[in-house]
Design a protein around this motif. Structure first.
Motif, PDB file in Angstrom:
ATOM      1  N   PRO A   1      12.520 -22.984   2.250  1.00 15.00           N
ATOM      2  CA  PRO A   1      12.210 -21.548   2.386  1.00 15.00           C
ATOM      3  C   PRO A   1      11.731 -20.913   1.077  1.00 15.00           C
ATOM      4  N   LEU A   2      12.433 -21.228  -0.011  1.00 12.44           N
ATOM      5  CA  LEU A   2      12.059 -20.642  -1.297  1.00 12.44           C
ATOM      6  C   LEU A   2      10.719 -21.185  -1.789  1.00 12.44           C
ATOM      7  N   LEU A   3      10.523 -22.479  -1.635  1.00 14.21           N
ATOM      8  CA  LEU A   3       9.270 -23.104  -2.066  1.00 14.21           C
ATOM      9  C   LEU A   3       8.074 -22.566  -1.265  1.00 14.21           C
ATOM     10  N   ASN A   4       8.251 -22.458   0.038  1.00 18.19           N
ATOM     11  CA  ASN A   4       7.161 -21.957   0.884  1.00 18.19           C
ATOM     12  C   ASN A   4       6.834 -20.495   0.568  1.00 18.19           C
ATOM     13  N   GLY A   5       7.879 -19.694   0.343  1.00 16.97           N
ATOM     14  CA  GLY A   5       7.653 -18.293  -0.011  1.00 16.97           C
ATOM     15  C   GLY A   5       6.912 -18.161  -1.324  1.00 16.97           C
ATOM     16  N   ALA A   6       7.307 -18.965  -2.335  1.00 11.62           N
ATOM     17  CA  ALA A   6       6.631 -18.920  -3.640  1.00 11.62           C
ATOM     18  C   ALA A   6       5.190 -19.389  -3.515  1.00 11.62           C
ATOM     19  N   ALA A   7       4.956 -20.428  -2.704  1.00 12.86           N
ATOM     20  CA  ALA A   7       3.588 -20.948  -2.528  1.00 12.86           C
ATOM     21  C   ALA A   7       2.677 -19.912  -1.867  1.00 12.86           C
ATOM     22  N   ALA A   8       3.193 -19.233  -0.826  1.00 15.27           N
ATOM     23  CA  ALA A   8       2.394 -18.202  -0.149  1.00 15.27           C
ATOM     24  C   ALA A   8       2.097 -17.033  -1.082  1.00 15.27           C
ATOM     25  N   ALA A   9       3.086 -16.636  -1.868  1.00 12.46           N
ATOM     26  CA  ALA A   9       2.907 -15.521  -2.787  1.00 12.46           C
ATOM     27  C   ALA A   9       1.891 -15.861  -3.877  1.00 12.46           C
ATOM     28  N   ALA A  10       1.965 -17.078  -4.412  1.00 12.09           N
ATOM     29  CA  ALA A  10       1.024 -17.500  -5.451  1.00 12.09           C
ATOM     30  C   ALA A  10      -0.397 -17.558  -4.909  1.00 12.09           C
ATOM     31  N   SER A  11      -0.554 -18.070  -3.699  1.00  9.57           N
ATOM     32  CA  SER A  11      -1.903 -18.180  -3.120  1.00  9.57           C
ATOM     33  C   SER A  11      -2.515 -16.810  -2.882  1.00  9.57           C
ATOM     34  N   SER A  12      -1.658 -15.821  -2.521  1.00  3.93           N
ATOM     35  CA  SER A  12      -2.188 -14.456  -2.298  1.00  3.93           C
ATOM     36  C   SER A  12      -2.689 -13.842  -3.603  1.00  3.93           C
ATOM     37  N   LEU A  13      -2.049 -14.189  -4.710  1.00  8.95           N
ATOM     38  CA  LEU A  13      -2.475 -13.646  -6.001  1.00  8.95           C
ATOM     39  C   LEU A  13      -3.865 -14.175  -6.362  1.00  8.95           C
ATOM     40  N   PHE A  14      -4.106 -15.448  -6.121  1.00 14.13           N
ATOM     41  CA  PHE A  14      -5.397 -16.040  -6.446  1.00 14.13           C
ATOM     42  C   PHE A  14      -6.465 -15.648  -5.407  1.00 14.13           C
ATOM     43  N   ALA A  15      -6.039 -15.468  -4.165  1.00 15.84           N
ATOM     44  CA  ALA A  15      -6.995 -15.047  -3.124  1.00 15.84           C
ATOM     45  C   ALA A  15      -7.447 -13.618  -3.363  1.00 15.84           C
ATOM     46  N   GLY A  16      -6.498 -12.789  -3.916  1.00 18.21           N
ATOM     47  CA  GLY A  16      -6.849 -11.391  -4.148  1.00 18.21           C
ATOM     48  C   GLY A  16      -7.868 -11.231  -5.244  1.00 18.21           C
TER      49      GLY A  16
ATOM     50  N   LEU B   1      10.051  -6.329   2.933  1.00 14.26           N
ATOM     51  CA  LEU B   1       9.795  -7.470   3.823  1.00 14.26           C
ATOM     52  C   LEU B   1       9.023  -7.049   5.068  1.00 14.26           C
ATOM     53  N   SER B   2       9.237  -5.813   5.515  1.00 12.88           N
ATOM     54  CA  SER B   2       8.550  -5.347   6.730  1.00 12.88           C
ATOM     55  C   SER B   2       7.073  -5.025   6.489  1.00 12.88           C
ATOM     56  N   LEU B   3       6.703  -4.879   5.210  1.00 12.31           N
ATOM     57  CA  LEU B   3       5.309  -4.538   4.912  1.00 12.31           C
ATOM     58  C   LEU B   3       4.363  -5.703   5.169  1.00 12.31           C
ATOM     59  N   GLY B   4       4.919  -6.919   5.195  1.00  9.22           N
ATOM     60  CA  GLY B   4       4.096  -8.081   5.524  1.00  9.22           C
ATOM     61  C   GLY B   4       3.272  -8.574   4.361  1.00  9.22           C
ATOM     62  N   ALA B   5       2.423  -9.566   4.652  1.00  5.12           N
ATOM     63  CA  ALA B   5       1.685 -10.264   3.610  1.00  5.12           C
ATOM     64  C   ALA B   5       0.282  -9.723   3.393  1.00  5.12           C
ATOM     65  N   THR B   6      -0.143  -8.752   4.161  1.00  5.51           N
ATOM     66  CA  THR B   6      -1.507  -8.229   4.042  1.00  5.51           C
ATOM     67  C   THR B   6      -1.672  -7.469   2.729  1.00  5.51           C
ATOM     68  N   ARG B   7      -2.758  -7.764   2.020  1.00  5.84           N
ATOM     69  CA  ARG B   7      -3.016  -7.087   0.747  1.00  5.84           C
ATOM     70  C   ARG B   7      -3.550  -5.677   1.007  1.00  5.84           C
ATOM     71  N   GLU B   8      -2.885  -4.682   0.423  1.00  4.40           N
ATOM     72  CA  GLU B   8      -3.308  -3.291   0.573  1.00  4.40           C
ATOM     73  C   GLU B   8      -3.325  -2.618  -0.783  1.00  4.40           C
ATOM     74  N   VAL B   9      -4.400  -1.882  -1.045  1.00  4.79           N
ATOM     75  CA  VAL B   9      -4.553  -1.146  -2.299  1.00  4.79           C
ATOM     76  C   VAL B   9      -4.586   0.344  -1.969  1.00  4.79           C
ATOM     77  N   THR B  10      -3.855   1.138  -2.725  1.00  7.53           N
ATOM     78  CA  THR B  10      -3.792   2.579  -2.457  1.00  7.53           C
ATOM     79  C   THR B  10      -3.731   3.356  -3.769  1.00  7.53           C
ATOM     80  N   PHE B  11      -3.618   4.673  -3.675  1.00  9.60           N
ATOM     81  CA  PHE B  11      -3.621   5.576  -4.834  1.00  9.60           C
ATOM     82  C   PHE B  11      -4.848   5.331  -5.709  1.00  9.60           C
ATOM     83  N   ASN B  12      -6.029   5.281  -5.061  1.00  7.86           N
ATOM     84  CA  ASN B  12      -7.298   5.108  -5.770  1.00  7.86           C
ATOM     85  C   ASN B  12      -7.319   3.846  -6.642  1.00  7.86           C
TER      86      ASN B  12
END
Length: 480
Positions: A465-480, A54-65
Motif C-alpha cells: 500500500p505504501l509503495l503503490n501510493g508513493a509510486a502514484a504520487a511520484a508519477s503525478s509530479l512528473f506527469a504534471g 483523501l476525498s479530493l482524489g488524484a486529479t491535478r487541479e490548479v486554482t487561485f490564479n
C-alpha cells in the motif's frame, strides 16, 4: 467582474484555518483548563482534514490564479504531514500538563503551523511558497520558546527566529532574482521559460539562494547550525513536532520546487543537492557520536536522515522521488516512537534527557526497551526493519542515476551512524542504572510506542500500500 477561485482543492487548508480560530475562541472562553479538550479537538480537526485530502482524489487541479495546486503528490504528502502533527499533538498532552505548560495556545499554534505546512506542499508559485513557509515558521518560533520560565527554551526560540529570518531573506532574494531573469514566479510559467534553451547565470544564482532558504527549513548542511540547540532547548514535545511534520513538509516543498519549475535544470541543481546530501549524511553520522544528550543526538540524527532522503532527490528521477516519499513515511513512524519513549524518561517526576538515564531500561521497562531497540535498529538501517527498506530505495535510485559515489558515501555513513544507535541499545541492556526511570507511563505514549514499533518491525509483511501510493504520487509530479 472578478471570478471566484475554485476553493475545493484548498478545502483542507481552509478547514484547518477556521478550526484553529474556533479552537482559539473556545480556549479564550473556557480558560487553560480546557487545554486537553482543545488538543483532542485539534487532533480531530487534523483527522477531518486528512479525510478531506483523501476525498479530493488524484486529479491535478490548479486554482487561485496558478498559486495553488492539488495532485496525487500533494495528497500523499499532506496525509503524512497531518499524521505527524496529530501524533505529536497526542504525545504532548500529558507532557504539557506535567511541565506546567498547560495553555490553550499550544495546540492552536500546532494547528496553525500545520495549516502552513499544507500550503507549502501545494505551493505552485514562489509567492505562495513563501506564504506557506512563513505561516508554518511563525507558529514554530513561538512554540520553541513556549516554556517562558526556561532560559534554554527562550534561547531556542530566539536562535530559531533569528536564523529563520536570515533564511527567509535568502529565499526572498533568490525569488527576486528568479523573477528578474525569468519574468515569472509561477512554477508552470517557469517550467516553460527554462525549457526553452539557454539559462542565464543570474537565474542559476537565484536558484541557489532559493535552495539555500529551503535547506534551512530542512536543517540540511550547511544550514543546520540551529538544529542541535533548538532541539535541546525546546520543550521535548515541541522537539518531537519539529523532528517530524515540518521536515516532511519542507522536503515535499523542495521536491516540488526542483522537479516542476526547475526540472530542466537538473544538471545544475543536482550539484547543490549532492553536496547538501553528502554534508548532511557525514555530519549527522560523525557529530552525533560524542553526544550525551539524547535530544541533541536526535537532532544530528534528523540531519543525517535529511541527507539520506536527499539522495533520492539528487537522482532527479521518478524512482528517486518515490524513494524520498517512501523514506519520509517510514521516518515519521520511527521518530514518533522514539520521541514517545524520550517523553517517558522521568526520574522522581522530573524529565531527564541524558543517554545514560536509559541505563537498565531493559529491566525496569522491558517493553519500552524492546521498542527503543526496534527504532534504533530501523534508524541504523538494519533489516528487516522498515528503515532498511527506506534506505534501500533511495540508494537504488542513486545507483540507477549513476550517482555511485553518493550511494557509497550514504552506505558508509550509515555504518558510522549505526554506532551511536547501537550504543543506546547497549546502554539499555548492559549498563546498570544509578537511578531507574519512573514506572508510570502515559497511556497515549504507551499506545503510540507499541503501534509505531509494530509498524516498524512488521512493515516488510505488507509494504505494497505504501509503495503503490508513493509510486502514484511520484508519477503525478512528473506527469504534471
Amino acid at each position: 467582474m472578478t471570478q471566484v477561485p475554485n476553493l475545493i482543492p484548498a478545502l483542507p487548508e481552509i478547514f484547518l484555518a477556521v478550526a484553529a480560530m474556533a479552537l482559539l475562541m473556545l480556549g479564550v472562553f473556557r480558560g487553560d483548563g480546557s487545554t486537553r479538550l482543545v488538543s483532542w479537538l485539534g487532533v480531530a480537526a487534523m483527522a477531518v482534514a486528512a479525510v478531506i485530502v483523501l476525498s479530493l482524489g488524484a486529479t491535478r487541479e490548479v486554482t487561485f490564479n496558478g498559486l495553488f495546486v492539488m495532485d496525487s503528490f500533494g495528497v500523499f504528502m499532506k496525509v503524512l504531514v497531518l499524521i505527524g502533527s496529530a501524533l505529536t499533538l497526542i504525545l504532548s498532552m500529558t507532557y504539557v500538563e506535567r511541565e506546567q505548560m498547560k495553555r490553550v495556545e499550544y495546540p492552536v499554534l500546532i494547528v496553525l503551523s500545520t495549516t502552513g505546512m499544507l500550503m507549502m506542499v501545494s505551493a505552485n508559485d514562489l509567492i505562495s511558497l513563501y506564504v506557506g513557509l512563513e505561516t508554518q515558521s511563525l507558529a514554530a518560533y513561538v512554540i520553541a520558546a513556549f516554556r517562558r520560565d526556561s532560559t534554554r527554551s527562550a534561547e531556542a526560540g530566539l536562535k530559531y527566529f533569528i536564523l529563520g529570518s536570515l533564511s527567509s531573506g535568502m529565499l526572498l532574494y533568490g525569488s527576486s532574482l528568479v523573477y528578474g531573469f525569468a519574468g515569472s514566479t509561477g512554477f508552470e510559467r517557469l517550467a516553460q521559460v527554462l525549457g526553452g534553451g539557454a539559462v542565464s547565470t543570474g537565474l542559476i544564482v537565484g536558484l541557489v539562494f532559493v535552495a539555500a532558504g529551503v535547506a534551512f527549513k530542512l536543517s540540511a548542511v550547511p544550514f543546520h547550525m540551529w538544529t542541535p540547540d533548538v532541539y535541546e532547548g525546546s520543550p521535548t514535545s515541541v522537539t518531537a513536532f519539529f523532528a517530524v511534520a515540518p521536515k516532511v513538509a519542507a522536503i515535499a516543498l523542495f521536491v516540488r520546487l526542483l522537479i516542476e519549475p526547475f526540472g530542466d535544470l537538473v544538471d545544475q541543481w543536482r550539484q547543490i543537492v549532492w553536496f547538501t546530501s553528502v554534508g548532511s549524511m557525514l555530519l549527522g553520522s560523525f557529530a552525533a557520536i560524542g553526544q550525551s544528550n539524547i535530544k541533541r543526538l536526535m537532532a544530528y540524527s534528523s540531519i543525517g536522515h535529511v541527507g539520506y532522503a536527499l539522495v533520492g532527490l539528487a537522482s532527479g528521477t521518478e524512482l528517486g522521488v518515490r524513494g524520498v516519499m517512501f523514506y519520509l513515511a517510514i521516518y515519521i513512524f520511527m521518530n514518533i516512537g522514539t520521541f514517545a519513549i524520550i517523553l517517558c524518561m522521568r526520574q522522581n517526576g522530573r524529565a531527564v534527557e541524558g543517554i545514560r538515564d536509559l541505563a537498565g531500561l531493559s529491566r525496569t521497562h522491558p517493553m519500552l526497551a524492546v521498542a527503543m531497540a526496534v527504532f534504533m535498529f530501523s534508524m541504523a538501517g538494519i533489516p528487516p526493519n522498515a528503515g532498511f527498506f527506506a534506505k534501500l530505495f533511495v540508494f537504488q535510485a542513486a545507483i540507477e542515476a549513476e550517482l555511485y559515489a553518493l550511494a557509497v558515501i550514504g552506505v558508509l555513513s550509515s555504518v558510522v551512524g549505526a554506532y551511536y544507535y547501537l550504543r543506546i541499545v547497549k546502554v539499555m541492556y548492559f549498563d546498570d542504572a544509578t537511578e531507574p526511570l519512573d514506572r508510570t507511563i502515559p497511556a497515549e505514549s504507551g499506545f503510540l510506542v507499541g503501534a509505531t514499533a509494530l509498524f516498524t518491525l512488521l512493515f516488510f509483511f505488507i509494504p505494497a500500500p505504501l509503495l503503490n501510493g508513493a509510486a502514484a504520487a511520484a508519477s503525478s509530479l512528473f506527469a504534471g
